[in-house]
Design an enzyme around this catalytic site. Structure first.
Site, PDB file in Angstrom:
ATOM      1  CB  SER A  57       8.010   5.522 -16.779  1.00 40.51           C
ATOM      2  OG  SER A  57       7.323   5.194 -15.599  1.00 40.51           O
TER       3      SER A  57
HETATM    4  N1  SAM Z   1       3.044   7.079 -14.345  1.00 37.64           N
HETATM    5  C1  SAM Z   1       3.935   8.035 -13.770  1.00 37.64           C
HETATM    6  C2  SAM Z   1       4.244   9.182 -14.702  1.00 37.64           C
HETATM    7  O1  SAM Z   1       3.823   9.144 -15.850  1.00 37.64           O
HETATM    8  O2  SAM Z   1       4.915  10.122 -14.241  1.00 37.64           O
HETATM    9  C3  SAM Z   1       5.208   7.431 -13.233  1.00 37.64           C
HETATM   10  C4  SAM Z   1       4.947   6.662 -12.043  1.00 37.64           C
HETATM   11  S1  SAM Z   1       6.250   6.322 -10.928  1.00 37.64           S
HETATM   12  C5  SAM Z   1       7.260   5.219 -11.841  1.00 37.64           C
HETATM   13  C6  SAM Z   1       5.280   5.274  -9.849  1.00 37.64           C
HETATM   14  C7  SAM Z   1       4.252   6.008  -9.038  1.00 37.64           C
HETATM   15  O3  SAM Z   1       3.448   5.054  -8.370  1.00 37.64           O
HETATM   16  C8  SAM Z   1       4.850   6.905  -7.968  1.00 37.64           C
HETATM   17  O4  SAM Z   1       4.376   8.211  -8.110  1.00 37.64           O
HETATM   18  C9  SAM Z   1       4.372   6.272  -6.674  1.00 37.64           C
HETATM   19  O5  SAM Z   1       4.142   7.196  -5.637  1.00 37.64           O
HETATM   20  C10 SAM Z   1       3.100   5.594  -7.131  1.00 37.64           C
HETATM   21  N2  SAM Z   1       2.626   4.491  -6.266  1.00 37.64           N
HETATM   22  C11 SAM Z   1       3.375   3.583  -5.586  1.00 37.64           C
HETATM   23  N3  SAM Z   1       2.560   2.747  -4.910  1.00 37.64           N
HETATM   24  C12 SAM Z   1       1.287   3.128  -5.183  1.00 37.64           C
HETATM   25  C13 SAM Z   1       0.012   2.655  -4.786  1.00 37.64           C
HETATM   26  N4  SAM Z   1      -0.132   1.604  -3.949  1.00 37.64           N
HETATM   27  N5  SAM Z   1      -1.083   3.284  -5.258  1.00 37.64           N
HETATM   28  C14 SAM Z   1      -0.970   4.349  -6.084  1.00 37.64           C
HETATM   29  N6  SAM Z   1       0.205   4.858  -6.477  1.00 37.64           N
HETATM   30  C15 SAM Z   1       1.325   4.248  -6.048  1.00 37.64           C
END
Ligand code: SAM
Length: 245
Positions: free
Chosen positions: A95
């Site tokens: 992000s």
């Molecule tokens: N917090 C992260 C970082 O600091 O790099 C960025 C996160 S990215 C915007 C969103 C993440 O949420 C992705 O890696 C995606 O695979 C994960 N995601 C999506 N749906 C999810 C779920 N139901 N449970 C866990 N993770 C999930």
């Protein structure tokens, strides 16, 4: 600049920062990583001063201590300290730093707190939370990302973070209740299990809204009596919360 080494993939920044000697090529020549990181924190601070949500020195300090270039793929190392999201593979992103700082601020994390993050991604948000909380549990649905993040966090010494592969919609009941929950992927509705797993006095920070459109960054608070209040903070755009919940 003879004591400054070029950053290369696979090199541990933790080790090099300790020696005070890292640089990245930032377009117009080599610039040391700490200078870039402080410039990024200045940008976040300026942004925060222009908005209604002030970001505290405590959160800015935590951001200034985490080497974002360790959390982005090598091909994006040059852009690691720009205030923007970057690809991390598997169609996912790390992000925007301002949004990471804002969500951390809104979570009001105290040193005694146990925090849940949903959406580990690169592990960057978890690393920042780990500098402010007692313990961080983080869930990632893409197994490869979870494994990479767990290895990275361990290598960099973030020892109070535990990563698991799974659907974060369901939270992590074994470690609930949580003083704060930070969700970094957007569901269309707030997942009921996450509200259930908030401790009395707990805060849930979550983008809510349709996929591929603008969502609302929302803060849900549970008071000591279990009463729930919600507040929409700002429009955001996150990848969707996936899974078969
Ligand atoms: N917090 C992260 C970082 O600091 O790099 C960025 C996160 S990215 C915007 C969103 C993440 O949420 C992705 O890696 C995606 O695979 C994960 N995601 C999506 N749906 C999810 C779920 N139901 N449970 C866990 N993770 C999930």
């Amino acid at each position: 600049m003879n004591d400054i080494r070029r950053l290369s993939a696979g090199l541990s920044l933790a080790a090099i920062v300790a020696a005070g000697a890292v640089s990245v090529c930032a377009g117009s020549g080599d610039v040391d990583v700490e200078t870039l990181r402080h410039a990024m924190v200045d940008t976040i601070e300026r942004h925060s001063k222009q908005s209604s949500e002030q970001i505290s020195n405590r959160v800015l300090e935590a951001v200034s201590r985490v080497a974002r270039n360790e959390f982005v793929p090598a091909e994006f190392a040059d852009a690691a300290y720009q205030d923007r999201p970057l690809p991390i593979g598997h169609g996912q992103t790390i992000s925007q730093p301002y949004i990471v700082a804002l969500m951390t601020e809104l979570a009001k994390v105290d040193p005694a707190d146990v925090v849940l993050e949903v959406g580990t991604g690169s592990g960057y948000q978890a690393a920042i939370l780990s500098r402010l909380a007692r313990r961080v549990y983080t869930i990632e649905i893409v197994e490869a990302l979870a494994r990479e993040a767990a290895g990275r966090l361990e290598r960099l010494g973030f020892s109070n973070v535990e990563v698991k592969v799974g659907d974060g919609y369901k939270g992590w009941p074994a470690h609930a209740p949580f003083d704060a929950i930070v969700v970094t992927a957007a569901p269309e509705q707030i997942p009921a299990p996450l509200i259930e797993q908030l401790a009395p006095g707990g805060r849930l920070v979550i983008p809510v809204g349709p996929r591929d459109a603008v969502q609302r960054l929302t803060v849900v608070e549970k008071n000591a009596e279990g009463l729930i209040t919600k507040r929409e903070v700002t429009p955001v755009r996150f990848v969707p919360l996936t899974g078969e919940h």
